[in-house]
Every structure is written in C-alpha cells, then in structure tokens.
Scaffold this motif. Sequence first.
Motif, short mmCIF file in Angstrom:
data_model
loop_
_atom_site.label_atom_id
_atom_site.label_comp_id
_atom_site.label_asym_id
_atom_site.label_seq_id
_atom_site.Cartn_x
_atom_site.Cartn_y
_atom_site.Cartn_z
N MET A 252 -13.14 -5.25 26.04
CA MET A 252 -12.54 -5.24 24.71
C MET A 252 -13.35 -6.13 23.77
SD MET A 252 -9.92 -3.22 24.90
CE MET A 252 -8.95 -3.65 23.46
N PRO A 253 -13.34 -5.85 22.48
CA PRO A 253 -14.09 -6.68 21.53
C PRO A 253 -13.52 -8.09 21.45
CG PRO A 253 -12.78 -5.03 20.37
CD PRO A 253 -12.70 -4.69 21.81
N SER A 254 -14.40 -9.05 21.29
CA SER A 254 -13.99 -10.45 21.13
C SER A 254 -13.39 -10.65 19.74
CB SER A 254 -15.19 -11.37 21.32
OG SER A 254 -16.13 -11.16 20.27
N GLU A 255 -12.80 -11.82 19.54
CA GLU A 255 -12.25 -12.13 18.22
C GLU A 255 -13.34 -12.12 17.16
OE1 GLU A 255 -9.98 -15.67 18.14
OE2 GLU A 255 -8.54 -15.03 19.68
N ALA A 256 -14.52 -12.62 17.53
CA ALA A 256 -15.62 -12.64 16.57
C ALA A 256 -16.07 -11.23 16.22
CB ALA A 256 -16.79 -13.43 17.16
N GLU A 257 -16.11 -10.33 17.19
CA GLU A 257 -16.48 -8.95 16.92
C GLU A 257 -15.43 -8.28 16.03
OE1 GLU A 257 -17.59 -6.78 20.57
OE2 GLU A 257 -17.83 -8.77 21.47
N LEU A 258 -14.15 -8.50 16.35
CA LEU A 258 -13.07 -7.91 15.55
C LEU A 258 -13.13 -8.39 14.12
CD1 LEU A 258 -10.13 -8.16 18.11
CD2 LEU A 258 -11.26 -6.07 17.32
N ALA A 259 -13.46 -9.67 13.93
CA ALA A 259 -13.52 -10.22 12.58
C ALA A 259 -14.61 -9.53 11.75
CB ALA A 259 -13.77 -11.72 12.64
N LEU A 260 -15.72 -9.18 12.40
CA LEU A 260 -16.80 -8.50 11.69
C LEU A 260 -16.45 -7.06 11.35
CD1 LEU A 260 -19.87 -9.82 13.73
CD2 LEU A 260 -19.23 -10.47 11.40
N MET A 261 -15.68 -6.40 12.22
CA MET A 261 -15.33 -5.00 12.00
C MET A 261 -14.10 -4.82 11.12
SD MET A 261 -16.08 -3.17 15.70
CE MET A 261 -14.92 -4.18 16.63
N ALA A 262 -13.23 -5.82 11.08
CA ALA A 262 -11.94 -5.69 10.40
C ALA A 262 -12.03 -5.23 8.95
CB ALA A 262 -11.17 -7.01 10.50
N PRO A 263 -12.96 -5.75 8.14
CA PRO A 263 -13.00 -5.30 6.73
C PRO A 263 -13.28 -3.80 6.56
CG PRO A 263 -14.27 -7.32 7.03
CD PRO A 263 -13.95 -6.82 8.40
N PHE A 264 -13.73 -3.15 7.63
CA PHE A 264 -14.10 -1.74 7.54
C PHE A 264 -13.20 -0.87 8.43
CE2 PHE A 264 -17.79 -4.49 7.04
CZ PHE A 264 -18.24 -4.12 5.78
N ARG A 265 -12.00 -1.38 8.71
CA ARG A 265 -11.10 -0.70 9.65
C ARG A 265 -10.84 0.75 9.24
NH1 ARG A 265 -7.67 -1.99 13.78
NH2 ARG A 265 -8.24 -4.20 13.61
N GLN A 266 -10.78 1.02 7.96
CA GLN A 266 -10.49 2.38 7.49
C GLN A 266 -11.72 3.28 7.48
OE1 GLN A 266 -7.29 3.12 7.07
NE2 GLN A 266 -6.91 0.95 7.57
N GLN A 267 -12.90 2.70 7.71
CA GLN A 267 -14.13 3.48 7.59
C GLN A 267 -14.82 3.74 8.93
OE1 GLN A 267 -16.75 1.72 4.60
NE2 GLN A 267 -15.00 0.79 3.58
N ILE A 268 -14.34 3.11 9.99
CA ILE A 268 -14.97 3.31 11.29
C ILE A 268 -13.92 3.83 12.27
CG2 ILE A 268 -16.74 1.58 10.92
CD1 ILE A 268 -15.18 -0.39 12.51
N PRO A 269 -14.33 4.53 13.31
CA PRO A 269 -13.37 5.10 14.26
C PRO A 269 -12.47 4.03 14.88
CG PRO A 269 -15.54 6.03 14.61
CD PRO A 269 -15.72 4.90 13.65
#
Length: 603
Positions: A363-380
Amino acid sequence: MRVWLATAGLMLCAPVWAAHGYALWGDMKYPAGFDHFSYVNPAAPKGGEIRLVSNLRVSTFDKYNPFTIKGNAPAYLSQLMFDSLLTGSLDEEGAAYGLLAEDVTVAPDGLSATFRLRPEARFHNGDAVLAADVKHSYDTLMGPHTSPAYKTVLADVAGLDVVNTRTVRYRFRQPNRELPLTVGGLPVFSRKWGAGKPFNEVVMDEPIGSGPYKIGPVKFGKDITYVRDPKYWARDLNVRKGTANFDRVLVKIYKDNTARLEALKAGEFDLMAFYSAGDWARRVNGKRFDSGELVKGEFKHQRPTGFQSYVLNTRRPLLQDVRVRQALGMAIDFEWMNRTMFYSAYQRVHGLFGNTSCAATGMPSEAELALMAPFRQQIPAAAFGPTYAPPRTDQPKDPKVGGLRENLRQAQALLREAGWTVQDGVLRNAQGQPMVLEYLDSAETGARVVSPWIRNLEKLGVQLNFRPVDFALYQQRLQKFEFDITSIAYGGTPNPGQEYADLFGSQAADTEDSGNFAGVKSPAVDSLISHMVGAKTHDDYLAACRALERVVSHSHYLLPQWYSATHRLAYNAWRLALPQVVPPYFQGETWAVDTWWAKHVQK
C-alpha cells in the motif's frame, strides 16, 4: 539511437563532491588515485580484431552524426568515438569519475558544477580539448537540430560558462543532485567538426572526437570498421586501463535475423547478443558450438528490470479511456507465452522501477498519498490501493483470480462500462464505430509474439491488425507519433530523474521525436516528476518515484511485457578472452567491446 541517462534528481543540502569524481550520495567505491576499475584486466594485450553484427533495428547507416534527428548513424559510433567529462563504472551506481575532466567541484548551494579539463586531453586531429569545445558541444546539443530529449533532460541547466582555457562551469536553475552527472556524461566534440556548417548539414563529415577509436574502412550497406587510435590520449588513465583492447572493431550489417544467425554459425563474426528465447534455446547450435569454438554464455546482472512494454498511444481517440486500455492488457496471456514460446526464460515486468529501491510495494505510504492526494480526481482510484500487478493466467492460489477466461470476462465488463458492446461479433461504441487498432512493428518476425494477444482480443470483439514496415518508416512514424500500439524496450535506471519528463511529461507529449510515445498529459504525473527531481531528502525522493510508478502503472499507458535477469551472448572462445570479474551493471555487447581482448596477440 536514444539514450536515457541513468541519474537522479535530488536537492543538495551540503556540498557533495570529490576531486576525482562525483557521487549522488557522496560515497564512491574508488578513491582518489585508484589504479584501475576492479572488473578489467589492466594487463590485457592490445591488438587483434573483434567482429560484431549490427542490431537489426539499424539495418544500415546514412550518416556519421549520431546526434541529429534524421537518419541512422553506425552502431557503436557514439560509444567508441566520443569521450565525456566524467565516465561511470560498471560495478557502481550513481557515481562517475574524471575522464576529460581531472576534477569536478559542486558549489555548496548546488547551483553550479565546475570541471577542470586535463591538459593532456586531445581530439583525434591532435588538437587539445579546451573549454571552448565543451561549450560548443553543449550549445550544439541544445540547438534545434538534435533530439528534444537533450532539452528535456537539461531543462534545469541555465547555461555553461568558460571560466578559462581549461575550465567550464555549468549553472543550474535550481539545486539538483543529478545534474553534475548529467552534464558530466554529455559527449564532447571539436569545434572544427563540420567546419562551421549548420549541425543538420554535418552528415558524412567524419567526427572529431576524443574517444579511443576512429572510423576506418567502410563498405556502405555491408560493414564499418573502427580502428584504435594508437595515440589515444587516455590509454594509460585509470578509468581507461584495461579497456579499448582491440585494434579493430568491425561491425557487419545483415538484412534479417536468419542471415545473421547463419553468419554467426559460419564463423563470420565473433559475438552476438540474443533477445529471442526461442532462438537461444533451439537455433543457437551447430558444429562450431560442438567443437567449443563458439560458446553460449548466460551472464547474470543486477541491472534494473526496465519496463519493456506495449505502448498505447493515448493521442488516438480509441485509446483515451483508461478502462479500454486496462481491458486490452487483460487479454495478454504472459504465463502461456512464457511457457510455450519463451522456454520459461522471462519474468513479467511489474512497474517502472523493478529491481531498484524506487519500486513501489504494498500500500502507498503516507508520504506517497500526500503527493497523490491533490490529484485524486484526475488519477485512477486504484493508484491509492495496492501496488499494480499485471493480470495472471496461471491459476494462482487466490480463488478470486482466475485464468484467461476470467480475465476476458473482466475485460468485457470494463469495455461495457466504457460504452463498448459486441454487435454481430464486432465491438462497437454508441456511435457504431468498431474497435479496430493497428500494431506497428519494424519487422515481420514480431507477428509471432503478438499473434496470441491478437487472438485473445478477437474474443472480445477487438480487431488488432499487425502492420510491419521497414525501419526507416517505423522510425519516422514513431517520431511523429503516427501509430496506435507498438512495443518499446525502455531501459531501467536505479536513479530516475529529469529524463522521465521526456518519457511522461506533458510538454514532451506535444514535442515531435520526444520519448513520450504514449502521449501522457497528466498534471499529476508532471507534479510527481517535479517532486522526484527536486526532493530534499532521500525519503522524499523515494516517495515521489514510488508514487509516480503507481500512477503510471494504474493508468495503463503501458502494458508490461517481460525481462530477463541474464544477458545471453554467443561468442568465439578461440578468438576472444574476457576478464574474470563480471561487473553487475554491464550491458550486453558494449561490455565485450570495452573490456574483452583478442587471444593470440603478438606482444
């Protein structure tokens, strides 16, 4: 030939440099004043000849300039004829040592790197290699006539200053650990090459480089010979000891795979790398192998897996829906192909950074999730879950995972969600348009590997047509992105950096001849590449590259193929000798050209 630089983009927090070289993390295997790399034979005799065969993808050549966009240069020309400021070793990652440069200094703020040239460095014409030549080379590579990959990889280089006759200083727009390695690895050539002509008109002018070889006899359409420069300026330098041992490197050209395989068996050349498991298992045999003259060698390596893939061109309307791309991938039966076609010689590619610390796991780490979170609606949404794993068909123990039939059922459901239904045996969308795609290849032999996928897609109502074209047209269509699907063998790197903007960056998607064949235009991907390049700590860097792998993999721009953990080389054991130590990060024939030597040389 496209070359992806194996570097990493990390911010410097303190001066990290060594007078005799440069390392990403400050630790270098070889100390100042070392005698030679540990994987070479420093006493290897000089002389003799190695006879090679040109890669089929470059069936001939029509220029001597390997840096311009149009045309094909001879195989091995860049490697043999051009030196750079720094050179890497084959038993170490993320470090390079002085070649043309006798030392390198990185500023404490990370905004510049200064290289001092060796006074003994010489071009083939006898001229000294000067700072003005380094600047000319950089300016030329950044000009309009070379691959756009240079502009992308060097985007954070603000410029190059000539400090004095033998000193240059690269200025950087922002601190970035990879840039000293990147600029240190650029080829350097003489200002006199081309006699002042525009670089795109420098075609058959013999290069004026400073490498160990020069162009010798040439038979156009048949072969080219490189001859060792007996006055090579670096022949006794520690980073060159035990290398460039052959007096002549002959590269022969054959028009098809059958011809070159038979030529190998007939003893017409000495070394050939094999990428076909079928050829290696069934056709690499004969009386010369029985006698021991020719030997089959499988050399294990520790290189990254790379991400050889089927590339889906998302510029095409039929391939813009991620569900469609995922469905196409579910029709690939790798396990069956590996068992019945590849002699179980391969392993499946899982992501961009296999066999490196950058590979995402679990599973993604908290640091990975933080980087992806702003684009939650744009990535699968799947990118926020477990690491991507290609669909399997070998009936694993998990009862939720079925074989090919279950995968095709899931693919049907995905296509249905995307608005595609089977009508009279043909998959059509709401407008009645059929799902007809083209697979582009540069050789008819590729049909054998693609055929099982084509048959499985037919069960979904998808028509995939195999289209072989000659290499020149294939290259032209790739440069202009005029294809639906093709196959690309991407080389891996343990230290990904700015070069990934050329592979997946939005700007590269609209740049002809860039490496973004899939046409990726994603703010999320752009952001993650930026974080990867500008990370302040190693942990931040790993979080960014792992998140990037998750987003790209779950977006199904690339349908992963396979890789081998060994290099398969057939070679003439009566004519060639090789060092006792096999370096962990070597690449096929280039290792042999660089460090092997000819037997029975008169000293």
